[in-house]
Design a protein around this motif. Structure first.
Motif, PDB file in Angstrom:
ATOM      1  N   PRO A 189       0.931  -1.097  -0.050  1.00 57.45           N
ATOM      2  CA  PRO A 189      -0.062   0.076  -0.027  1.00 57.45           C
ATOM      3  C   PRO A 189       0.856   1.330   0.052  1.00 57.45           C
ATOM      4  O   PRO A 189       0.324   2.170  -0.540  1.00 57.45           O
ATOM      5  N   PHE A 190       2.062   1.239   0.841  1.00 58.23           N
ATOM      6  CA  PHE A 190       2.588   2.652   0.863  1.00 58.23           C
ATOM      7  C   PHE A 190       3.788   2.635   0.105  1.00 58.23           C
ATOM      8  O   PHE A 190       4.581   3.592   0.078  1.00 58.23           O
ATOM      9  N   ASP A 191       4.095   1.610  -0.847  1.00 59.48           N
ATOM     10  CA  ASP A 191       5.286   1.497  -1.672  1.00 59.48           C
ATOM     11  C   ASP A 191       5.125   0.514  -2.786  1.00 59.48           C
ATOM     12  O   ASP A 191       5.063  -0.472  -2.768  1.00 59.48           O
ATOM     13  N   GLN A 192       4.503   1.317  -3.915  1.00 55.73           N
ATOM     14  CA  GLN A 192       4.455   0.507  -5.309  1.00 55.73           C
ATOM     15  C   GLN A 192       5.472  -0.288  -5.923  1.00 55.73           C
ATOM     16  O   GLN A 192       5.023  -0.926  -6.706  1.00 55.73           O
ATOM     17  N   ASN A 193       6.637  -0.147  -5.485  1.00 57.52           N
ATOM     18  CA  ASN A 193       7.812  -0.838  -5.944  1.00 57.52           C
ATOM     19  C   ASN A 193       7.901  -2.292  -5.229  1.00 57.52           C
ATOM     20  O   ASN A 193       8.544  -3.056  -5.775  1.00 57.52           O
ATOM     21  N   TYR A 194       7.047  -2.480  -4.248  1.00 59.17           N
ATOM     22  CA  TYR A 194       7.175  -3.980  -3.698  1.00 59.17           C
ATOM     23  C   TYR A 194       5.668  -4.508  -3.712  1.00 59.17           C
ATOM     24  O   TYR A 194       4.802  -3.805  -3.885  1.00 59.17           O
ATOM     25  N   GLY A 195       5.622  -5.851  -3.704  1.00 55.63           N
ATOM     26  CA  GLY A 195       4.565  -6.457  -3.568  1.00 55.63           C
ATOM     27  C   GLY A 195       4.178  -7.365  -2.437  1.00 55.63           C
ATOM     28  O   GLY A 195       5.245  -7.441  -1.599  1.00 55.63           O
ATOM     29  N   LEU A 196       3.021  -7.946  -2.146  1.00 56.37           N
ATOM     30  CA  LEU A 196       2.668  -8.833  -1.264  1.00 56.37           C
ATOM     31  C   LEU A 196       2.313 -10.204  -1.569  1.00 56.37           C
ATOM     32  O   LEU A 196       1.474 -10.251  -2.200  1.00 56.37           O
ATOM     33  N   PHE A 197       2.824 -11.027  -0.658  1.00 60.97           N
ATOM     34  CA  PHE A 197       2.577 -12.480  -0.935  1.00 60.97           C
ATOM     35  C   PHE A 197       1.254 -12.634  -0.260  1.00 60.97           C
ATOM     36  O   PHE A 197       1.193 -12.412   0.995  1.00 60.97           O
ATOM     37  N   TRP A 198       0.137 -13.539  -0.635  1.00 60.87           N
ATOM     38  CA  TRP A 198      -0.564 -14.029   0.295  1.00 60.87           C
ATOM     39  C   TRP A 198      -1.143 -15.632   0.060  1.00 60.87           C
ATOM     40  O   TRP A 198      -1.059 -16.258   1.037  1.00 60.87           O
ATOM     41  N   ASP A 199      -1.262 -15.863  -1.346  1.00 55.57           N
ATOM     42  CA  ASP A 199      -1.860 -17.077  -1.621  1.00 55.57           C
ATOM     43  C   ASP A 199      -0.568 -18.229  -1.428  1.00 55.57           C
ATOM     44  O   ASP A 199       0.531 -18.116  -2.209  1.00 55.57           O
ATOM     45  N   ALA A 200      -0.686 -19.094  -0.656  1.00 55.00           N
ATOM     46  CA  ALA A 200       0.533 -20.357  -0.488  1.00 55.00           C
ATOM     47  C   ALA A 200       0.440 -21.191  -1.519  1.00 55.00           C
ATOM     48  O   ALA A 200       1.984 -21.591  -1.708  1.00 55.00           O
ATOM     49  N   ALA A 201      -0.323 -21.422  -2.129  1.00 51.36           N
ATOM     50  CA  ALA A 201      -0.350 -22.507  -3.202  1.00 51.36           C
ATOM     51  C   ALA A 201       0.709 -22.340  -4.399  1.00 51.36           C
ATOM     52  O   ALA A 201       1.484 -23.355  -4.639  1.00 51.36           O
ATOM     53  N   PRO A 202       0.753 -21.180  -5.118  1.00 46.70           N
ATOM     54  CA  PRO A 202       1.654 -20.934  -6.008  1.00 46.70           C
ATOM     55  C   PRO A 202       3.110 -21.185  -5.540  1.00 46.70           C
ATOM     56  O   PRO A 202       4.032 -21.642  -6.207  1.00 46.70           O
ATOM     57  N   ILE A 203       3.457 -20.667  -4.116  1.00 47.35           N
ATOM     58  CA  ILE A 203       4.660 -20.601  -3.714  1.00 47.35           C
ATOM     59  C   ILE A 203       5.134 -22.109  -3.510  1.00 47.35           C
ATOM     60  O   ILE A 203       6.037 -22.789  -3.798  1.00 47.35           O
ATOM     61  N   HIS A 204       4.113 -22.961  -2.711  1.00 44.77           N
ATOM     62  CA  HIS A 204       4.129 -24.137  -2.572  1.00 44.77           C
ATOM     63  C   HIS A 204       4.691 -25.160  -3.941  1.00 44.77           C
ATOM     64  O   HIS A 204       5.413 -25.844  -3.800  1.00 44.77           O
ATOM     65  N   ALA A 205       3.931 -24.666  -4.888  1.00 50.94           N
ATOM     66  CA  ALA A 205       4.066 -25.501  -6.063  1.00 50.94           C
ATOM     67  C   ALA A 205       5.621 -25.164  -6.673  1.00 50.94           C
ATOM     68  O   ALA A 205       6.101 -26.289  -7.126  1.00 50.94           O
ATOM     69  N   LEU A 206       6.012 -23.973  -6.432  1.00 53.77           N
ATOM     70  CA  LEU A 206       7.527 -23.672  -7.039  1.00 53.77           C
ATOM     71  C   LEU A 206       8.312 -24.456  -5.825  1.00 53.77           C
ATOM     72  O   LEU A 206       9.394 -24.963  -6.532  1.00 53.77           O
ATOM     73  N   LEU A 207       8.306 -24.408  -4.853  1.00 50.72           N
ATOM     74  CA  LEU A 207       9.224 -25.249  -4.004  1.00 50.72           C
ATOM     75  C   LEU A 207       9.094 -26.699  -4.271  1.00 50.72           C
ATOM     76  O   LEU A 207      10.156 -27.462  -4.179  1.00 50.72           O
ATOM     77  N   ASP A 208       8.005 -27.336  -4.772  1.00 50.29           N
ATOM     78  CA  ASP A 208       7.934 -28.714  -4.958  1.00 50.29           C
ATOM     79  C   ASP A 208       8.507 -28.777  -6.204  1.00 50.29           C
ATOM     80  O   ASP A 208       9.258 -29.962  -6.378  1.00 50.29           O
ATOM     81  N   ARG A 209       8.560 -27.971  -6.945  1.00 51.29           N
ATOM     82  CA  ARG A 209       9.108 -27.948  -8.246  1.00 51.29           C
ATOM     83  C   ARG A 209      10.634 -27.860  -8.219  1.00 51.29           C
ATOM     84  O   ARG A 209      11.227 -28.830  -8.911  1.00 51.29           O
ATOM     85  N   PHE A 210      11.293 -27.311  -7.409  1.00 45.91           N
ATOM     86  CA  PHE A 210      12.596 -27.005  -7.428  1.00 45.91           C
ATOM     87  C   PHE A 210      13.282 -27.883  -6.486  1.00 45.91           C
ATOM     88  O   PHE A 210      14.612 -28.124  -6.506  1.00 45.91           O
TER      89      PHE A 210
END
Length: 390
Positions: free
Chosen positions: A64-85
């Protein structure tokens, strides 16, 4: 070794964390290791890096206070990448949603939480210092340390970026297993970069002759950097000494700093210098680096300046203090502009050649980023071995 870093602070537009990680990625690749970064972005995309490194951006809402950065929320896509690598180590440094995403992943990898900062010091104690003493603020925000303990217990190791942050966290009862002190890109910095013409030119910008004293401050314009205190101290010291101050940086407080400087003839605010070679020349050409922040976890700028042979004037707390030594530094009470002014006076009353010689000698011992990467890998190897034995 394969490391996956789930990192909310890796910005598509740059920044200090990105600089550190990109450099670490290159060093690890040179030693046969692979670093993969998973970061929030404006869109889903992947970037391959030389030596097998990779940056994977996943579309995420902006901070919200700095558009240069983002926020993670959903775990599924991150877990999928960890499983992948299927990494050997998964790193995380955000105390919010990413910490829980990593903690809850069911893979075999060693989980490492890496403290790059301390929100208690940078925000609560900085913004509320006029309302209550530090100990009371710590007690009022003790819930934050208890919150961190609730996810840190799920990690195999908890490390910090240096001794200053480790001491601060341990004093509050926060778990720290090792201080993995950061390093600098040593090849960019050297006392040999000192340029007397550049020094004279910067002093002229401050309305002073070459016989004046040149102080340089480097850092973003944020309340925790305490630039108004430094400005007040320089103005106070300037009543009896020909002292000029050049501040390099920008940020949310830039307009406030401009007003604070006012019509002072010997203090100049300049934009950040992104050309690293030019920045090193400026550091090497200063009579001293002056720093105001006592809450920084690691004094990167102080170590870079020291590698350029620059003496320093720093507060008696924080990362910059860890870079100081009596032979080439003067120390003042943190947050105290009068004592900072006195330190400036003491500094320029000393033998300047001896100060610079001591700083030049210390420059050869500044830790490199390669030293940091090697120590971090060795620590992770020990954690992995211990996890397998268990």
């Amino acid at each position: 070794m394969r490391i996956v870093d789930v990192n909310e602070f890796y910005s598509p537009t740059g920044g200090g964390v990105r600089t550190y990680i990109d450099r670490k990625m290159a060093i690890l690749a040179e030693h046969g290791h692979q670093l993969i970064v998973v970061a929030p972005g404006r869109e889903d995309r992947e970037e391959e890096r030389p030596g097998g490194g990779r940056v994977i951006f996943r579309r995420s809402p902006p901070m919200p206070f700095d558009q240069n950065y983002g926020l993670f929320w959903d775990a599924a896509p991150i877990h999928a990448l960890l499983d992948r690598f299927d990494p050997d180590v998964v790193e995380c440094s955000s105390p919010w949603r990413p910490a829980w995403i990593v903690a809850e992943w069911q893979g075999h990898a060693a989980k490492a939480y890496f403290f790059h900062g301390d929100n208690m010091e940078a925000y609560a104690k900085t913004y509320l210092e006029r309302l209550a003493p530090p100990q009371r603020i710590e007690r009022a925000f003790g819930w934050y340390d208890r919150y961190m303990a609730s996810f840190l217990e799920r990690f195999d190791t908890v490390v910090t970026n240096g001794p200053a942050l480790a001491k601060r966290l341990r004093a509050r009862g926060v778990r720290v297993d090792a201080a993995m002190t950061l390093g600098i890109e040593r090849g960019l910095f050297s006392p040999g970069l000192r340029d007397e013409d550049l020094r004279a030119g910067l002093l002229a910008q401050c309305g002073l002759p070459p016989s004046g004293h040149l102080l340089v401050g480097i850092g973003r314009h944020h309340r925790e950097k305490r630039w108004p205190m430094v400005i007040d101290a320089v103005q106070r010291a300037g009543a009896t000494l020909p002292v000029g101050l050049v501040l390099l940086g920008q940020g949310l407080a830039s307009r406030t700093l401009e007003k604070h400087v006012g019509d002072s003839p010997h203090i100049r605010l300049f934009q950040p210098v992104y050309d690293r070679h030019r920045l090193a020349r400026i550091m090497a050409s200063a009579d001293a680096l002056i720093h105001g922040s006592s809450s920084e976890p690691f004094g990167l700028v102080a170590y870079e300046a020291l590698a350029c042979g620059a003496p320093m004037i720093v507060p008696d707390e924080g990362g910059a203090f860890e870079a100081s030594a009596p032979g080439y530094a003067e120390v003042f009470r943190a947050k105290d502009p009068k004592d900072c002014a006195a330190a400036i006076g003491r500094f320029f009353a000393r033998d300047q050649r001896a100060l610079r010689a001591a700083a030049g000698d210390a420059a050869t011992r500044v830790r490199s980023d390669e030293d940091h990467a090697e120590a971090l890998v060795a620590h992770y190897q020990g954690v992995i071995a211990g996890k397998r034995r268990a």
